[in-house]
Design a protein around this motif. Structure first.
Motif, short mmCIF file in Angstrom:
data_model
loop_
_atom_site.label_atom_id
_atom_site.label_comp_id
_atom_site.label_asym_id
_atom_site.label_seq_id
_atom_site.Cartn_x
_atom_site.Cartn_y
_atom_site.Cartn_z
N HIS A 109 -51.94 -17.00 15.04
CA HIS A 109 -51.19 -16.85 13.80
C HIS A 109 -52.14 -16.72 12.61
N THR A 110 -53.12 -17.60 12.52
CA THR A 110 -54.03 -17.60 11.38
C THR A 110 -54.95 -16.39 11.40
N GLY A 111 -55.47 -16.05 12.57
CA GLY A 111 -56.32 -14.86 12.67
C GLY A 111 -55.59 -13.61 12.23
N SER A 112 -54.31 -13.49 12.61
CA SER A 112 -53.53 -12.32 12.22
C SER A 112 -53.24 -12.32 10.72
N LEU A 113 -53.07 -13.51 10.12
CA LEU A 113 -52.86 -13.60 8.67
C LEU A 113 -54.09 -13.11 7.91
N ILE A 114 -55.26 -13.47 8.40
CA ILE A 114 -56.50 -13.02 7.75
C ILE A 114 -56.56 -11.49 7.74
N HIS A 115 -56.22 -10.89 8.88
CA HIS A 115 -56.22 -9.43 8.95
C HIS A 115 -55.12 -8.83 8.08
N ASP A 116 -53.93 -9.43 8.10
CA ASP A 116 -52.82 -8.93 7.29
C ASP A 116 -53.18 -8.91 5.81
N ASP A 117 -53.86 -9.94 5.36
CA ASP A 117 -54.21 -10.02 3.94
C ASP A 117 -55.18 -8.92 3.53
N VAL A 118 -56.01 -8.49 4.46
CA VAL A 118 -56.91 -7.37 4.17
C VAL A 118 -56.10 -6.08 4.08
N VAL A 119 -55.23 -5.86 5.08
CA VAL A 119 -54.40 -4.65 5.11
C VAL A 119 -53.53 -4.56 3.85
N ARG A 148 -50.81 -19.55 0.76
CA ARG A 148 -50.75 -21.01 0.82
C ARG A 148 -51.25 -21.66 -0.47
N GLY A 149 -50.99 -21.00 -1.57
CA GLY A 149 -51.35 -21.57 -2.85
C GLY A 149 -52.80 -21.47 -3.23
N LYS A 150 -53.59 -20.70 -2.48
CA LYS A 150 -55.00 -20.53 -2.84
C LYS A 150 -55.43 -19.11 -2.51
N CYS A 151 -56.63 -18.74 -2.94
CA CYS A 151 -57.12 -17.39 -2.71
C CYS A 151 -57.26 -17.10 -1.22
N THR A 152 -57.02 -15.85 -0.87
CA THR A 152 -57.18 -15.43 0.51
C THR A 152 -58.66 -15.34 0.89
N VAL A 153 -58.91 -15.26 2.19
CA VAL A 153 -60.28 -15.14 2.67
C VAL A 153 -60.92 -13.86 2.13
N ASN A 154 -60.18 -12.76 2.14
CA ASN A 154 -60.73 -11.50 1.64
C ASN A 154 -61.00 -11.54 0.14
N GLU A 155 -60.21 -12.32 -0.59
CA GLU A 155 -60.44 -12.45 -2.03
C GLU A 155 -61.70 -13.25 -2.32
N VAL A 156 -61.98 -14.23 -1.49
CA VAL A 156 -63.12 -15.11 -1.72
C VAL A 156 -64.41 -14.51 -1.16
N TRP A 157 -64.36 -14.01 0.07
CA TRP A 157 -65.59 -13.57 0.74
C TRP A 157 -65.69 -12.06 0.93
N GLY A 158 -64.66 -11.31 0.60
CA GLY A 158 -64.71 -9.86 0.76
C GLY A 158 -64.02 -9.39 2.03
N GLU A 159 -63.59 -8.14 2.01
CA GLU A 159 -62.80 -7.60 3.11
C GLU A 159 -63.58 -7.53 4.42
N ARG A 160 -64.80 -7.03 4.36
CA ARG A 160 -65.58 -6.88 5.59
C ARG A 160 -65.76 -8.22 6.29
N ASN A 161 -66.12 -9.24 5.53
CA ASN A 161 -66.30 -10.56 6.12
C ASN A 161 -64.99 -11.14 6.65
#
Length: 369
Positions: free
Chosen positions: A131-141, A148-161
């Motif tokens: 579930h979480t792995g797919s959310l990380i990918h969805d947020d990039v797409v 969840r009330g905070k910045c996404t992984v792609n927003e913090v570390w960039g899309e490639r990462n």
């Protein structure tokens, strides 16, 4: 989905500045103490879903720490990104349902004894990791900046990462799946990832039919809960009919859950949701409230097929949904699926776990975030 996001990622994303300054603290090392002290930031503490928390309290005590152990890496950046969402601040409804189903099934088969086996616990961990792995990918797409009330992984570390982090979480879930050592379980859990990809492809193809929408909803959301419930029932050595019943419970709960998510996207604020409101419309996606509204306002069908791409399409659609019974009909459909889920629980022996599963099905429909 991975190819699509890789094409969109640029070579300098890893070095871009972080725009969400309020969440710079996420880049620091998080300890086990932090996990327990930061739970209140997003979790809906007053939700009726908490009523039966004591039944799975033992199962959830070290749940996210155990997942973090599976995700351990000697690459600090990868470790920080993968640990980011496994902080025990979400609803964690998927593993809780899986644990309750496991306990209810074990009680029914093994002399009224409520417990969770090591293999069943792994299924719950795998479900949360997929579930979480797919959310990380969805947020990039979707180019999302908040979850969840905070910045996404792609927003913090960039899309490639972010793409690499999502890949790593999914790969580690596969490694954990292999350790269960049951080919039937591997087949069911592998189906979840297959459905996620197919569902994502369905989502980018506009359609005005409920058949398309519900099939996509099953693949993107309900398949994970359904096949996880099916897997722990099989591990309990339930008979074929009982295993199918637990699958149908998870399927209907999953569809009801997503229907309400789609409703809340129209009725709640970004602050309440912990992510942007009206996000689906702005991404060109037609969900149940819009499809219901189109029955009263047929002009919406043209907007759906062009993915709300013209300047005033989103505003026109929001007004049309308000001027219809779309939200009420969406909740009624979700309630029907919740009722269907409850009906499948009839195969279980009466127990606290069965009662919890019965109540959770409707609590998911009545939630406000």
């Amino acid at each position: 989905m991975l190819c699509r996001t890789l094409i969109r990622a640029t070579s300098n994303m890893a070095s871009r500045s972080i725009r969400c300054t309020s969440h710079r603290m996420c880049l620091t090392k998080t300890t086990s103490r932090d996990i327990h002290e930061n739970r209140k930031s997003y979790k809906e503490s007053d939700s009726p879903l908490i009523t039966f928390q004591n039944l799975v309290e033992e199962d959830m005590t070290s749940f996210f720490l155990d997942i973090r152990q599976v995700l351990e890496s000697d690459v600090p950046l990868l470790k920080d990104m993968c640990f980011y969402y496994f902080d025990d601040t979400g609803k964690s409804i998927r593993p809780k349902i899986v644990f309750l189903v496991a306990r209810a099934c074990n009680r029914a088969v093994h002399n009224n004894s409520s417990y969770v086996t090591e293999e069943q616990r792994k299924v719950a961990m795998i479900a949360e990791m997929i579930h979480t792995g797919s959310l990380i990918h969805d947020d990039v797409v979707d180019m999302s900046s908040m979850r969840r009330g905070k910045c996404t992984v792609n927003e913090v570390w960039g899309e490639r990462n972010a793409i690499l982090a999502g890949n790593y979480v999914l790969s580690r879930s596969s490694h954990l799946l292999a350790s269960i050592g049951d080919t039937e379980i591997v087949k069911y859990i592998s189906t979840i990832i297959d459905d996620l990809v197919r569902g994502e492809l369905m989502q980018i193809s506009p359609s005005t039919t409920f058949e398309h929408y519900l099939r996509k909803t099953y693949r993107k959301t309900a398949s994970l809960i359904a096949n996880s419930c099916k897997s722990v029932a099989l591990l309990s050595r339930m008979d074929a009919g009982q295993v199918e019943g637990m699958y149908q419970y998870g399927r209907n709960v999953g569809i009801a859950f997503q229907l309400i998510d789609d409703l809340l996207d129209f009725s709640q604020s970004a602050e309440d949701l912990g992510k942007p409101a009206n996000a689906d419309l702005r991404l060109g996606l037609a969900t149940a409230p819009v499809l219901f509204a189109a029955e009263r306002h047929p002009f919406l069908n043209d907007l759906i097929l062009r993915r709300f791409s013209r300047p005033d399409d989103v505003e026109r659609t929001l007004n049309a949904v308000k001027d219809s019974d779309g939200l009420e009909e969406t909740r009624l459909l979700a309630r029907q699926h919740a009722t269907d889920a409850q009906r499948y629980l009839g195969i279980l022996e009466d127990s606290d776990e069965k009662e919890a599963l019965f109540s959770i099905a409707m609590a998911l429909v009545d939630r406000v975030k």
